[in-house]
Enzyme design. Structure first.
Site, PDB file in Angstrom:
ATOM      1  N   ASP A  86       0.608  -1.186   0.183  1.00 43.81           N
ATOM      2  CA  ASP A  86      -0.016   0.177  -0.010  1.00 43.81           C
ATOM      3  C   ASP A  86       0.701   1.285  -0.060  1.00 43.81           C
ATOM      4  OD1 ASP A  86      -2.407   1.408   0.326  1.00 43.81           O
ATOM      5  OD2 ASP A  86      -3.239   0.170   1.720  1.00 43.81           O
ATOM      6  N   ASP A 100     -10.957   1.757  -3.564  1.00 42.91           N
ATOM      7  CA  ASP A 100     -11.306   1.170  -2.266  1.00 42.91           C
ATOM      8  C   ASP A 100     -12.977   1.090  -2.350  1.00 42.91           C
ATOM      9  OD1 ASP A 100      -9.045   0.982  -0.978  1.00 42.91           O
ATOM     10  OD2 ASP A 100      -9.168   2.966  -0.100  1.00 42.91           O
TER      11      ASP A 100
HETATM   12  C1  GLA Z   1      -5.789   1.716   2.381  1.00 43.53           C
HETATM   13  C2  GLA Z   1      -6.343   0.650   1.204  1.00 43.53           C
HETATM   14  C3  GLA Z   1      -7.341  -0.434   1.835  1.00 43.53           C
HETATM   15  C4  GLA Z   1      -6.836  -0.788   3.270  1.00 43.53           C
HETATM   16  C5  GLA Z   1      -6.455   0.479   3.974  1.00 43.53           C
HETATM   17  C6  GLA Z   1      -5.430  -0.166   5.203  1.00 43.53           C
HETATM   18  O1  GLA Z   1      -6.888   2.337   2.510  1.00 43.53           O
HETATM   19  O2  GLA Z   1      -6.664   1.147  -0.011  1.00 43.53           O
HETATM   20  O3  GLA Z   1      -7.555  -1.497   1.018  1.00 43.53           O
HETATM   21  O4  GLA Z   1      -5.535  -1.591   2.735  1.00 43.53           O
HETATM   22  O5  GLA Z   1      -5.478   1.232   3.485  1.00 43.53           O
HETATM   23  O6  GLA Z   1      -5.086   0.599   6.201  1.00 43.53           O
END
Ligand code: GLA
Length: 703
Positions: free
Chosen positions: A435, A505
């Site tokens: 990430d 997301d």
């Molecule tokens: C980001 C990612 C999510 C998740 C969160 C975890 O927002 O896009 O899918 O992994 O971080 O903190």
């Protein structure tokens, strides 16, 4: 005969005009025998310079080019700001060319490399070398792709978190510039543009898709000159002082990748898809994922996660990914990033109990990491505050309470490599969700806590690529997913260093329809993470039936982002059926040609995938909102073989009777029907009357 070089592969060619020292792209697209650029030589207009300057691959103000210069740079005394290069050498093969140019006055050398790939994309790059005795500061080194004057429209991309990959159309007029300064590819811009003839669509019009393969700051300019000629120019967006070449040093641009088509956007997209497939070939199947994020967020509890893994395995999940919250003091998103040790508080026996449980169920285990980041509230930051990309003397700007580590530093990369390497050695981890959850601001690469440093985004991005590569070399079986708060880092270069991306997301299927459609304009579906979310989407609070959610996720790299423990028996059976269908169709979905259609009804979307030999296809008719007409308009499929007949089968494993529309057209009431490709492509097929937010899937087999 004019002085030209033509390189070509398959049905794609590039003609370079070598009349003047700087090569210029005279044609890019289909093969035209004996192309002679003199046909478009300009007359000298009144009140202009005596000789019209070409749009070189590198545009040079010094030659009289009055648009955006391709090279902006200077020496400490202000000299060498308007170089004029001379061609000194060239190496030409059938499908590639390499030019060496030099400017003895500015003391610079330039290498231009252009190749037509087996995917029929055109890939180019430039490398600038400082041959002088003083430093040379590079502010811009951008390549120009000449566009024909009938490329009068542009499609670029905009969006935001949870609404990525939104195409927008505008005129190719005057100057349009996309500038990204977020230090990652970003949610709201993409390093990509399509230029095309008036009204170009999915299957009509001349189209040139241009992508810059880069995951940091970039600029893409579409410029129409006063004489009507035009070009798309792209390169990295460098901050002042970010790239300063010492004597003898070089700077290489990111690759520019062009996909041309004489039949609309879809064929250009298919070339981009083949390009990604060739640069990072798929090993084995894309596993069906269950990701824990929306199921449990930070509440890591072994019994719950084991039960979730059991539920996943029972519906056919192949990979279980433990998301954020397993390490250091990371019990919420305010602290702990950087401390990549398994939390003893939450996981007293390490991750073994969950890893063993998951692998014991026959699934692969995947783990979330965010290596480039650090929370100020972490042991790592307390020990090494100068490892961050911040500027001494200023209060750092936080994003999600975190700072960016300078991955341009070898010691930072070594630390991160050692931590990840240790985790991969200790546990049977087959997958990393990597990430990157904030934009870079004031990113200076400080050597010590009070060193002002220089802008460090360029070095950071290269460092991330190097770190990813090092991990892949040390652990070749491990797949890596690129995530940046969803789709904030999706581009052709990150896809050389990773295997899949988290698209958004947003798991709301209605939003996903447009997000994924935009995505497939540039990248293939098998790298597009697409998860079945819960009944009520967490990011929009919209409620959608399971059939719509699964039929939407089916067209990407399928996963589940939902607490399956909340699903009833019927729901789980429906998910299991969807996964089974996905596994059956997976070779087609991930190896076929994605096809999007321009549909006459704005309330619906039509898309599909056709096997390369055109004997097998799956098409989706998606009712986004209620149609204005009493019955929906027929859908016309392109891309089929006009001379074959196809048997049509309705795939109704995904929808319950209630979701599926009641008013079926005549063909659906027949036992079976076969239609010719020619008919399906010209007059089309009548969809049923559907509730909004539902999908009809049709499978076609050549008979
Ligand atoms: C980001 C990612 C999510 C998740 C969160 C975890 O927002 O896009 O899918 O992994 O971080 O903190």
């Amino acid at each position: 005969m004019s002085s030209v070089v033509t390189i070509q592969r398959g049905a794609t060619s590039v003609v370079l005009d070598l009349e003047l020292p700087m090569p210029a792209i005279a044609h890019i697209g289909g093969v035209i025998e004996g192309f002679d650029p003199r046909a478009l030589g300009l007359p000298v207009a009144r009140a202009t310079l005596d000789a019209p300057a070409p749009i070189g691959v590198l545009t040079e103000n010094g030659t009289g080019f009055l648009g955006r210069p391709g090279l902006v740079g200077f020496r400490p005394d202000g000299s060498a700001w308007a170089p004029i290069f001379k061609r000194v050498a060239e190496e030409v093969e059938d499908d590639r060319v390499r030019f060496e140019l030099s400017d003895a006055v500015a003391e610079l050398e330039l290498v231009i490399e252009i190749e037509v790939t087996a995917s029929e994309t055109v890939v180019g790059s430039m490398t600038l070398t400082n041959t002088g005795a003083s430093e040379y500061t590079v502010v811009r080194l951008s390549a120009s792709i000449t566009m024909p004057v009938h490329a009068t429209e542009l499609v670029s991309f905009t969006g935001r978190w949870c609404k990525e990959f939104q195409p927008r159309r505008h005129d190719f007029d005057a100057l349009s510039v996309i500038e990204n300064r977020r230090g990652r590819t970003s949610h709201d811009q993409l390093p990509a543009v399509f230029a095309g003839s008036i009204g170009f669509g999915e299957h009509h019009g001349d189209v040139w898709g241009v992508q810059l393969a880069w995951s940091g700051n970039y600029e893409i300019a579409a410029e129409r000159l006063a004489d009507g000629r035009r070009h798309v120019q792209c390169g990295e967006l460098l901050s002042p002082g970010e790239v300063v070449l010492a004597p003898g040093a070089s700077y290489r641009t990111p690759d520019v990748v062009v996909a041309a088509s004489q039949a609309g956007i879809t064929p250009a997209s298919q070339r981009f898809h083949r390009h990604v497939r060739a640069q990072n070939p798929l090993v084995g199947d894309r596993k069906v994922i269950l990701n824990t994020w929306e199921a449990v967020y930070f509440n890591h509890d072994l019994a719950t996660l084991q039960a979730l893994a059991d539920a996943g395995a029972s519906v056919g999940v192949e990979r279980f990914v433990l998301d954020d919250g397993w390490f250091g003091s990371r019990r919420d998103d305010t602290m702990g990033l950087g401390d990549w040790w398994v939390s003893e508080e939450v996981w007293p026996d390490g991750l073994h109990p969950i890893v063993d449980h998951v692998t014991g169920l026959g699934m692969e285990f995947g783990l979330w990491v965010e290596p480039e980041m650090v929370n100020p509230d972490s042991d790592l930051y307390r020990e090494n505050p100068h490892w961050t990309l911040t500027t001494a003397g200023y209060e750092p700007v936080l994003g999600r309470q975190q700072l960016v580590l300078d991955c341009g530093r070898a010691d930072v990369r070594d630390y991160l490599f050692d931590r990840i390497d240790a985790l991969l050695d200790e546990y049977a981890i087959g997958y990393l969700k990597w990430d990157m959850n904030r934009d870079l601001v004031q990113g200076s690469n400080q050597r010590s806590i009070d060193d002002p440093g220089r802008a460090g985004t360029h070095g950071h991005v290269l460092g991330v690529y190097a770190l990813l590569d090092r991990i892949r070399v040390a652990h070749p079986g491990v797949e890596i997913e690129s995530c940046a708060s969803g789709g904030g880092r999706v581009d052709l270069e990150i896809l050389r260093h990773t295997d899949r991306v988290w698209t958004s997301d947003c798991n709301d299927a209605l939003e996903r329809q447009t997000i994924q459609r935009g995505f497939t304009m540039l990248f293939p579906p098998e790298v597009m993470g697409a998860h079945i979310g819960p009944l009520r989407a967490h990011t929009t609070h919209r409620v959608q039936q399971l059939g719509f959610r699964t039929a939407t996720a089916l067209f990407g790299s399928l996963g589940i982002e939902w607490n399956l423990l909340d699903a009833d028996e019927a729901g789980r059976a429906q998910v299991a059926a969807a996964i089974q269908l996905y596994k059956r169709l997976r070779p087609l979905l991930h190896g076929g040609d994605v096809i999007r259609f321009d549909h006459d009804d704005p309330a619906a979307l039509v898309h599909g995938v056709i096997s390369p030999d055109r004997t097998h296809a799956v098409m989706a008719y998606v009712q986004m909102s209620p149609s204005m007409t009493t019955v929906p308009l027929p859908m016309r499929f392109g891309g089929l073989d006009p001379d074959r007949r196809y048997r049509l089968d309705l795939i109704d494993d995904l929808q319950s009777a209630d979701e599926f529309g009641r008013d079926r057209p005549a063909w659906m009431l027949l036992d079976s029907i076969e239609l010719s490709g020619a008919q399906l492509m010209s007059s089309g097929l009548q969809p049923p009357v559907l509730h909004p937010e539902s999908v009809v899937l049709i499978e076609l087999h050549a008979v």
